[in-house]
Scaffold this motif. Structure first.
Motif, PDB file in Angstrom:
ATOM      1  N   VAL A  39     -27.099  39.836   2.845  1.00 30.31           N
ATOM      2  CA  VAL A  39     -28.466  40.349   2.780  1.00 30.31           C
ATOM      3  C   VAL A  39     -28.441  41.857   3.007  1.00 30.31           C
ATOM      4  N   VAL A  48     -37.479  42.150   5.120  1.00 34.71           N
ATOM      5  CA  VAL A  48     -36.869  41.254   4.146  1.00 34.71           C
ATOM      6  C   VAL A  48     -37.414  39.858   4.394  1.00 34.71           C
ATOM      7  N   ASN A  49     -37.933  39.224   3.344  1.00 39.10           N
ATOM      8  CA  ASN A  49     -38.383  37.837   3.449  1.00 39.10           C
ATOM      9  C   ASN A  49     -37.237  36.915   3.033  1.00 39.10           C
ATOM     10  N   MET A  50     -36.943  35.941   3.885  1.00 32.61           N
ATOM     11  CA  MET A  50     -35.830  35.030   3.587  1.00 32.61           C
ATOM     12  C   MET A  50     -36.142  33.633   4.091  1.00 32.61           C
ATOM     13  N   VAL A 145     -32.898  34.912  -0.147  1.00 34.90           N
ATOM     14  CA  VAL A 145     -33.714  36.121  -0.061  1.00 34.90           C
ATOM     15  C   VAL A 145     -34.793  36.016  -1.132  1.00 34.90           C
ATOM     16  N   ARG A 146     -36.019  36.042  -0.705  1.00 32.48           N
ATOM     17  CA  ARG A 146     -37.132  35.799  -1.634  1.00 32.48           C
ATOM     18  C   ARG A 146     -37.257  36.903  -2.688  1.00 32.48           C
ATOM     19  N   GLU A 148     -35.331  40.896  -3.766  1.00 31.94           N
ATOM     20  CA  GLU A 148     -34.400  41.969  -3.431  1.00 31.94           C
ATOM     21  C   GLU A 148     -34.213  42.885  -4.634  1.00 31.94           C
ATOM     22  N   LYS A 161     -27.751  34.319  -0.310  1.00 37.49           N
ATOM     23  CA  LYS A 161     -27.040  35.387   0.395  1.00 37.49           C
ATOM     24  C   LYS A 161     -26.585  34.896   1.768  1.00 37.49           C
ATOM     25  N   PHE A 163     -26.727  36.009   5.641  1.00 31.52           N
ATOM     26  CA  PHE A 163     -27.435  36.898   6.573  1.00 31.52           C
ATOM     27  C   PHE A 163     -26.571  37.094   7.804  1.00 31.52           C
ATOM     28  N   ASP A 199     -40.460  30.199   5.882  1.00 35.15           N
ATOM     29  CA  ASP A 199     -39.780  31.455   5.572  1.00 35.15           C
ATOM     30  C   ASP A 199     -39.769  32.338   6.822  1.00 35.15           C
TER      31      ASP A 199
END
Length: 282
Positions: A39, A48-50, A145-146, A148, A161, A163, A199
């Motif tokens: 990430v 970062v939204n994940m 990752v929603r 990137e 990814k 993290f 999320d």
């Protein structure tokens, strides 16, 4: 394919609770191809939204490791990453402990012992060296990752990814899952469930604080605003989830532990005892 047919395991919330209690009690690194698997965090303020993925059957949700960032000896301030052989294990009572030892650990133990007997000036110098050499806890998770942006400015969505985070964010994640009655935090439960998980928004904010050793102001990243969504949501379609799970490998594979001889040479370079050129021929 239904959710029941997907090859994943629900979280062991008791195990998460034990690790959450542990981490909340205390509060140069590769090629572009390799780094692309991880990430990408904002360089400064940002988020970062994940989504954390379910753990592989028979495996843990995350991989725990300790990393030594040792000076590469070039005089540029760059470091090389060396994984410690230590492993985080739990006994029958769920009590955690880092097991294992290397030549770096032996050096650090001796350094701390000598610092306790040294005068104030030497003690400060020894403990600065100790801080620069000691292992730092890192944790690896599989995530989606929603959104990137890549190097060319293209927006990629729902990318698989790895993290990588430190102990502070790791503690935050586990605390949210298992809750904390003392802080009035209710448990969210299995946030990795493909249908009813949540999320996670990692929020990075650069903050200034005074270095207790040098008394100088320095910048550091603060992640206190990070949080899981208040609403449950699906991870993706069953087909997407099946594809992502099939592409996941054991995160323990990321830990490439060098031999004691190699660590000894790296430590000598870090300490300035030998040059990188001498190390390459040792």
């Amino acid at each position: 394919m239904t959710t029941e047919q997907l090859d994943f395991e629900p979280l062991n919330l008791s195990e998460i609770q034990q690790e959450s209690e542990r981490v909340n009690q205390e509060e140069t690194k590769g090629s572009d191809d390799y780094l692309a698997k991880f990430v990408k965090l904002p360089e400064r303020d940002g988020y970062v939204n994940m989504r954390f993925l379910p753990k592989l059957r028979g495996k843990k949700l995350y991989c725990a490791t300790k990393i030594h960032y040792l000076d590469d000896g070039t005089g540029t301030g760059k470091t090389k990453v060396y994984h410690s052989p230590k492993k985080l294990e739990f006994n029958d009572k769920g009590q955690p402990r880092w097991i294992g030892e290397s030549v770096i650990d032996l050096f650090l133990r001796d350094l701390w012992s000598r610092s306790e007997k040294a005068n104030e000036k030497d003690r400060k110098e020894m403990r600065r060296l100790y801080s620069r050499t000691k292992g730092v806890e890192r944790y690896y998770y599989w995530v989606i990752v929603r959104e990137e942006k890549d190097a060319e400015g293209k927006i990629n969505k729902n990318q698989l990814k790895i993290f990588s985070c430190g102990k502070t964010v790791h503690a935050m994640i586990l605390r949210a899952i298992s809750g904390d009655p003392k802080l009035g935090i209710k448990p969210l439960g299995d946030v990795t469930n493909p249908k009813t998980g949540r999320d996670f928004k990692l929020v990075k904010k650069m903050t200034k604080a005074q270095d207790p050793e040098t008394m100088a102001m320095r910048e550091y990243a603060n992640y206190d605003l990070s949080a899981f969504d208040t609403q449950e949501s699906p991870l993706g379609t069953d087909e997407e989830v099946a594809m992502w799970l099939s592409q996941m490998h054991d995160l323990e594979d990321l830990k490439k532990v060098k031999s004691d001889d190699e660590l000894k040479i790296a430590l000598k370079v870090h300490l300035g005892v030998i040059t990188p050129t001498a190390a390459s021929t040792a």
